[in-house]
Design a protein around this motif. Structure first.
Motif, PDB file in Angstrom:
ATOM      1  N   ASN A 127      15.692  -8.926  -2.959  1.00 41.08           N
ATOM      2  CA  ASN A 127      15.364  -9.411  -1.607  1.00 41.08           C
ATOM      3  C   ASN A 127      14.090 -10.271  -1.604  1.00 41.08           C
ATOM      4  OD1 ASN A 127      15.937  -9.455   1.233  1.00 41.08           O
ATOM      5  ND2 ASN A 127      14.332  -7.928   1.572  1.00 41.08           N
ATOM      6  N   ASN A 128      13.594 -10.625  -2.758  1.00 39.19           N
ATOM      7  CA  ASN A 128      12.342 -11.393  -2.941  1.00 39.19           C
ATOM      8  C   ASN A 128      11.189 -10.920  -2.054  1.00 39.19           C
ATOM      9  OD1 ASN A 128      14.315 -13.598  -1.386  1.00 39.19           O
ATOM     10  ND2 ASN A 128      12.237 -13.649  -0.561  1.00 39.19           N
ATOM     11  N   ARG A 129      10.994  -9.621  -2.056  1.00 38.93           N
ATOM     12  CA  ARG A 129       9.852  -9.002  -1.380  1.00 38.93           C
ATOM     13  C   ARG A 129       9.262  -7.941  -2.310  1.00 38.93           C
ATOM     14  NH1 ARG A 129      11.124 -12.437   1.844  1.00 38.93           N
ATOM     15  NH2 ARG A 129      11.460 -12.294   4.076  1.00 38.93           N
ATOM     16  N   MET A 130       7.946  -7.798  -2.244  1.00 33.64           N
ATOM     17  CA  MET A 130       7.365  -6.651  -2.928  1.00 33.64           C
ATOM     18  C   MET A 130       7.068  -5.583  -1.867  1.00 33.64           C
ATOM     19  SD  MET A 130       3.922  -6.111  -2.506  1.00 33.64           S
ATOM     20  CE  MET A 130       3.564  -6.391  -0.821  1.00 33.64           C
TER      21      MET A 130
ATOM     22  N   TRP B 121       0.815  -1.227   0.000  1.00 32.84           N
ATOM     23  CA  TRP B 121       0.000   0.000   0.000  1.00 32.84           C
ATOM     24  C   TRP B 121       0.840   1.263   0.000  1.00 32.84           C
ATOM     25  CZ3 TRP B 121      -3.180  -2.215   4.643  1.00 32.84           C
ATOM     26  CH2 TRP B 121      -4.070  -3.186   4.175  1.00 32.84           C
ATOM     27  N   LYS B 122       2.041   1.192   0.605  1.00 30.84           N
ATOM     28  CA  LYS B 122       2.866   2.412   0.601  1.00 30.84           C
ATOM     29  C   LYS B 122       3.083   2.879  -0.834  1.00 30.84           C
ATOM     30  CE  LYS B 122       5.587   0.706   4.435  1.00 30.84           C
ATOM     31  NZ  LYS B 122       6.938   0.276   4.803  1.00 30.84           N
ATOM     32  N   ALA B 123       3.411   1.931  -1.728  1.00 30.28           N
ATOM     33  CA  ALA B 123       3.691   2.301  -3.117  1.00 30.28           C
ATOM     34  C   ALA B 123       2.417   2.683  -3.857  1.00 30.28           C
ATOM     35  CB  ALA B 123       4.398   1.140  -3.817  1.00 30.28           C
TER      36      ALA B 123
ATOM     37  N   GLU C 140      12.411  -1.892  -1.986  1.00 29.75           N
ATOM     38  CA  GLU C 140      12.290  -1.365  -0.611  1.00 29.75           C
ATOM     39  C   GLU C 140      11.300  -0.189  -0.617  1.00 29.75           C
ATOM     40  OE1 GLU C 140      13.148  -2.098   2.556  1.00 29.75           O
ATOM     41  OE2 GLU C 140      13.975  -3.995   1.886  1.00 29.75           O
ATOM     42  N   SER C 141      10.219  -0.374   0.139  1.00 28.91           N
ATOM     43  CA  SER C 141       9.135   0.616   0.093  1.00 28.91           C
ATOM     44  C   SER C 141       9.594   2.017   0.507  1.00 28.91           C
ATOM     45  CB  SER C 141       7.967   0.159   0.964  1.00 28.91           C
ATOM     46  OG  SER C 141       8.394  -0.071   2.293  1.00 28.91           O
ATOM     47  N   GLY C 142      10.519   2.101   1.476  1.00 33.14           N
ATOM     48  CA  GLY C 142      10.995   3.430   1.886  1.00 33.14           C
ATOM     49  C   GLY C 142      11.750   4.121   0.761  1.00 33.14           C
TER      50      GLY C 142
HETATM   51  N1  LIG Z   1      11.454  -3.894   3.902  1.00 35.94           N
HETATM   52  C1  LIG Z   1      10.624  -4.308   2.802  1.00 35.94           C
HETATM   53  C2  LIG Z   1       9.629  -5.336   3.278  1.00 35.94           C
HETATM   54  C3  LIG Z   1       8.717  -5.805   2.180  1.00 35.94           C
HETATM   55  C4  LIG Z   1       7.951  -7.025   2.606  1.00 35.94           C
HETATM   56  O1  LIG Z   1       8.195  -7.619   3.683  1.00 35.94           O
HETATM   57  N2  LIG Z   1       7.003  -7.445   1.765  1.00 35.94           N
HETATM   58  C5  LIG Z   1       6.279  -8.666   2.063  1.00 35.94           C
HETATM   59  C6  LIG Z   1       4.781  -8.460   2.012  1.00 35.94           C
HETATM   60  S1  LIG Z   1       4.248  -7.209   3.167  1.00 35.94           S
HETATM   61  C7  LIG Z   1       6.652  -9.729   1.043  1.00 35.94           C
HETATM   62  O2  LIG Z   1       6.866  -9.422  -0.110  1.00 35.94           O
HETATM   63  N3  LIG Z   1       6.754 -10.973   1.508  1.00 35.94           N
HETATM   64  C8  LIG Z   1       7.119 -12.085   0.683  1.00 35.94           C
HETATM   65  C9  LIG Z   1       7.826 -13.162   1.464  1.00 35.94           C
HETATM   66  O3  LIG Z   1       7.878 -13.085   2.697  1.00 35.94           O
HETATM   67  O4  LIG Z   1       8.341 -14.087   0.823  1.00 35.94           O
HETATM   68  C10 LIG Z   1       9.896  -3.093   2.225  1.00 35.94           C
HETATM   69  O5  LIG Z   1       9.540  -2.229   3.032  1.00 35.94           O
HETATM   70  O6  LIG Z   1       9.709  -3.004   0.997  1.00 35.94           O
END
Ligand SMILES: N[C@@H](CCC(=O)N[C@@H](CS)C(=O)NCC(=O)O)C(=O)O
Length: 229
Positions: free
Chosen positions: A49-52, A13-15, A70-72
């Protein structure tokens, strides 16, 4: 058109909220984190970092494409690009960055662990119902929300008297306070701020993006992908 790599969570949601608030056109690419899309090699090229969330802006610095994870970092990039929601003076920018870092290093990780131990871990097979972990993260989120309430007693918004990317970064996590087992009766300034920010059309539009896909990670596939269980 900016490409937004997204799933409807507080970090996503931040993005989406920033893009809506800044009136930047975007195309949404769903990253279904319960199915493992975050590990797709093509996605890892922009988000190692495999995160969205992540974004790709075809009109980046010097007119060349740029990807940001990184959302920040996404919030800071978009605020610099548009000149919006970053205050107007160096003092404003320092305050925005203080509270943005406070969110990134504190509220996000702690509220994320609170969600994990309070909601998701007890649903695992076998259940992981861990009172110490629940108490620790519930209490730490409560402490952080107390800090926020005291800050908002003296400032309309978190960085001062102006709405900023710091508010955008905090809002999604704070809006889920019930799931973090918090009480707001003793936090009137937090409550006032939550109502004010929730009423913004850009916040509502960003929050509504694919809201129908929000899940509770109860299914075995999600638990396997996200929690390695
Ligand atoms: N520090 C990262 C954290 C992003 C994050 O944790 N995203 C989670 C969803 S809220 C995600 O993609 N999780 C996938 C997983 O755990 O494999 C950011 O702020 O962008």
């Amino acid at each position: 058109m900016i490409d937004l790599y997204f799933w409807p969570t507080p970090n996503g949601w931040k993005a989406s909220i920033a893009l809506e608030e800044m009136e930047l056109p975007y195309t949404t690419h769903l990253i279904n984190i319960g199915k493992g899309d975050q590990f797709d090699p093509e996605f890892l090229k922009i988000a190692p970092n495999n995160r969205m969330p992540a974004i790709v802006d075809p009109d980046g610095p010097d007119g060349q494409p740029i990807s940001v994870f990184e959302s920040g970092a996404i919030l800071m990039y978009l605020a610099r690009k548009t000149g919006r929601f970053y205050g107007t003076t160096e003092r404003d920018r320092v305050a925005v960055e203080e509270w943005l870092m406070w969110q990134m290093g504190g509220v996000g990780p702690m509220a994320g662990q609170a969600h994990h131990f309070l909601k998701y871990a007890p649903q695992l097979h076998p259940p992981q119902d861990l009172p110490y972990a629940k108490d620790r993260y519930r209490a730490e989120v409560g402490r952080l929300y107390g800090v926020l309430d005291r800050r908002l007693a003296e400032n309309e918004y978190v960085a001062g008297d102006f709405y900023s990317i710091a508010d955008i970064s905090i809002w999604g996590w704070a809006s889920l306070w019930e799931g973090q087992q918090q009480v707001l009766d003793d936090k009137p300034h937090f409550t006032r701020w939550l109502e004010t920010v929730s009423a913004r059309p850009g916040v509502q539009a960003g929050r509504a993006l694919h809201a129908e896909l929000r899940g509770d990670h109860r299914d075995k596939q999600s638990q396997g992908v996200l929690f390695k269980r």
